[in-house]
Design an enzyme around this catalytic site. Structure first.
Site, PDB file in Angstrom:
ATOM      1  NE  ARG A 281      -0.201  10.432  21.790  1.00  0.00           N
ATOM      2  CZ  ARG A 281      -0.007   9.550  22.761  1.00  0.00           C
ATOM      3  NH1 ARG A 281       0.961   9.739  23.645  1.00  0.00           N
ATOM      4  NH2 ARG A 281      -0.772   8.472  22.869  1.00  0.00           N
TER       5      ARG A 281
ATOM      6  CG  ASP B  88       6.526   4.936  26.897  1.00  0.00           C
ATOM      7  OD1 ASP B  88       7.377   4.055  26.687  1.00  0.00           O
ATOM      8  OD2 ASP B  88       6.086   5.673  25.999  1.00  0.00           O
TER       9      ASP B  88
ATOM     10  CB  SER C  31       5.355  -0.690  25.133  1.00  0.00           C
ATOM     11  OG  SER C  31       5.593   0.683  24.967  1.00  0.00           O
ATOM     12  N   GLY C  32       2.490   0.863  24.770  1.00  0.00           N
ATOM     13  CA  GLY C  32       1.854   1.713  23.776  1.00  0.00           C
ATOM     14  C   GLY C  32       2.892   2.463  22.963  1.00  0.00           C
TER      15      GLY C  32
ATOM     16  CD  GLU D 199       4.717   8.406  28.663  1.00  0.00           C
ATOM     17  OE1 GLU D 199       4.284   7.796  27.659  1.00  0.00           O
ATOM     18  OE2 GLU D 199       4.470   8.061  29.843  1.00  0.00           O
TER      19      GLU D 199
ATOM     20  CG  ASP E 209       3.327   1.205  30.801  1.00  0.00           C
ATOM     21  OD1 ASP E 209       3.181   1.175  29.572  1.00  0.00           O
ATOM     22  OD2 ASP E 209       3.560   2.257  31.441  1.00  0.00           O
TER      23      ASP E 209
ATOM     24  CG  ASN F 267      -2.747   2.208  26.718  1.00  0.00           C
ATOM     25  OD1 ASN F 267      -3.819   1.899  26.220  1.00  0.00           O
ATOM     26  ND2 ASN F 267      -1.585   1.869  26.171  1.00  0.00           N
TER      27      ASN F 267
ATOM     28  CE  LYS G 253       0.209  -0.789  27.419  1.00  0.00           C
ATOM     29  NZ  LYS G 253       0.803   0.110  28.411  1.00  0.00           N
TER      30      LYS G 253
END
Length: 226
Positions: free
Chosen positions: A69, A26, A112-113, A33, A24, A183, A157
């Site tokens: 967001r 963040d 990554s998100g 983040e 991941d 996540n 992911k």
């Protein structure tokens, strides 16, 4: 930084079992983040940070929360992303970890998100070529408040981990996933070794191993022991 030992089994030391390490970004590979950093420039930092925290604890659906967001970023000039890239810091030990993994000939991936616009330069500097992330839609030099293409959520992911393993010819049993938030749970479950790093309690409880941080290269000792 841990170094590759020398020994009789090869010119640079012992032969390591080849593994794929997927991380991941963040609060794992970097210290913050991405969406929170961008939102600070839009004046929506507090609202977005609160949503981010709930999503990482698993209280909100990630895809929906990301859409909400990103919507707060509408109208921001794309040039703001340059400022955000300058703010991003890799986690302590992150670059040392990648250098050692690549020296062993192990593929390393970032999933990554967050966003390609931020992650790609970080990956390039670290020598990582396998990257999956979201992409921010822009029009006329400003962000539209939408994500372009499919969202990288927890299911994506895990799917990317499997795709990378297949492409590299590595069995899933020899894959490693490292993350901190809800996540990341699916890829942590899918990997042969799932590592929670400085993670939310829900993640630490479900991972094979939980590392408290702050140094990401603590993963090396874990890998050498497994």
């Amino acid at each position: 930084m841990p170094t590759m030992p020398t020994g009789p089994t090869g010119p640079t030391g012992p032969s390591y079992r080849r593994r794929l390490v997927v991380m991941d970004v963040d609060s794992t590979f970097i210290t913050g983040e991405q969406i929170d950093l961008i939102a600070a420039h839009a004046g929506t930092g507090d609202l977005v940070a609160a949503i981010t925290e709930r999503a990482m604890r698993g209280e909100l659906d990630f895809a929906r929360s990301l859409t909400e967001r990103v919507a707060t970023l509408a109208g921001l000039p794309v040039s703001v992303l340059d400022e955000v890239r300058a703010q991003v810091r890799t986690a302590p030990g992150a670059l040392e970890l990648v250098r050692e993994l690549l020296a062993r000939g192990w593929p390393v991936a970032l999933v990554s998100g967050g966003f390609h616009e931020i992650v790609d330069p970080i990956a390039a500097r670290a020598g990582i070529t396998l990257v999956r992330a979201n992409r921010l839609e822009a029009d006329g030099g400003v962000l539209t408040g939408r994500v372009s293409g499919p969202i990288v959520d927890r299911a994506a992911k895990a799917r990317h981990l499997r795709e990378f393993a297949a492409a590299e010819g590595i069995d899933l049993a020899d894959t490693v996933a490292v993350g901190d938030g809800a996540n990341d749970l699916d890829m942590i479950a899918a990997a042969g070794l799932g590592v929670a790093f400085a993670a939310k309690p829900v993640v630490a409880a479900q991972a094979d191993v939980a590392l408290p941080g702050p140094r990401l290269d603590a993963v090396l000792a874990l890998l050498d022991a497994n």
